[in-house]
Write a protein that holds these residues in place. Sequence first.
Motif, short mmCIF file in Angstrom:
data_model
loop_
_atom_site.label_atom_id
_atom_site.label_comp_id
_atom_site.label_asym_id
_atom_site.label_seq_id
_atom_site.Cartn_x
_atom_site.Cartn_y
_atom_site.Cartn_z
N THR A 39 36.15 4.40 -12.44
CA THR A 39 35.55 3.26 -13.13
C THR A 39 36.55 2.56 -14.05
O THR A 39 36.28 1.47 -14.51
CB THR A 39 34.34 3.68 -13.97
OG1 THR A 39 34.76 4.68 -14.89
CG2 THR A 39 33.22 4.21 -13.10
N ARG A 42 37.67 -1.42 -14.36
CA ARG A 42 36.78 -2.16 -13.48
C ARG A 42 35.51 -2.61 -14.20
O ARG A 42 34.48 -2.78 -13.58
CB ARG A 42 36.43 -1.30 -12.27
CG ARG A 42 37.65 -0.88 -11.50
CD ARG A 42 37.31 0.07 -10.38
NE ARG A 42 38.48 0.72 -9.84
CZ ARG A 42 39.29 0.19 -8.95
NH1 ARG A 42 39.05 -1.01 -8.48
NH2 ARG A 42 40.32 0.84 -8.49
N LYS A 43 35.59 -2.72 -15.51
CA LYS A 43 34.47 -3.17 -16.34
C LYS A 43 33.22 -2.32 -16.13
O LYS A 43 32.11 -2.83 -16.07
CB LYS A 43 34.18 -4.64 -16.07
CG LYS A 43 35.34 -5.54 -16.42
CD LYS A 43 35.03 -6.98 -16.14
CE LYS A 43 36.28 -7.81 -16.43
NZ LYS A 43 36.12 -9.19 -16.04
N LYS A 45 32.23 -0.79 -13.52
CA LYS A 45 31.76 -0.73 -12.13
C LYS A 45 32.49 0.42 -11.43
O LYS A 45 33.70 0.52 -11.49
CB LYS A 45 32.05 -2.03 -11.38
CG LYS A 45 31.52 -3.26 -12.04
CD LYS A 45 30.06 -3.42 -11.76
CE LYS A 45 29.57 -4.73 -12.35
NZ LYS A 45 28.19 -4.95 -12.17
N CYS A 73 28.07 -2.03 1.61
CA CYS A 73 28.68 -2.52 0.37
C CYS A 73 30.07 -3.06 0.68
O CYS A 73 30.54 -2.99 1.79
CB CYS A 73 28.76 -1.39 -0.66
SG CYS A 73 29.71 0.01 -0.13
N GLN A 85 32.99 0.04 -2.87
CA GLN A 85 32.25 -0.23 -4.10
C GLN A 85 31.03 0.67 -4.22
O GLN A 85 30.36 0.95 -3.23
CB GLN A 85 31.83 -1.70 -4.14
CG GLN A 85 33.00 -2.65 -4.23
CD GLN A 85 32.59 -4.09 -4.13
OE1 GLN A 85 31.43 -4.40 -3.88
NE2 GLN A 85 33.54 -4.98 -4.33
N GLY A 86 30.77 1.12 -5.43
CA GLY A 86 29.61 1.97 -5.70
C GLY A 86 29.94 3.44 -5.56
O GLY A 86 31.01 3.82 -5.10
#
Length: 108
Positions: A39, A42-43, A45, A73, A85-86
Amino acid sequence: MGANNSRLVYSTGIGRINPEEDKPARPRGDGIVRIQRQTSGRKGKGVCLISGIDLDDDALQQLAAALKKKCGCGGAVKDGIIEIQGDKRELLKTLLEEKGMKVKLAGG
């Protein structure tokens, strides 16, 4: 500054001193695919980083596209590392194991 420790990379007389094609190829995998969640930077995310896959760039792009489609995604391939992502680590692990790869979950 002596000639032996010069960091000259471009000269107007010669051009580029160390051409791009002299760069070593990216390191190959060791046979163990590692999936890591990240994370930082990545702000907040989260992304899953998949490293250690011993494929050429085209096959890596195809594998990344297939994984993104299965996970539903986005993602990217950067420097031989697939970013999804995720937090999909468990799904990614099962998908890669189905392809016959040895997978480890790395990091937190």
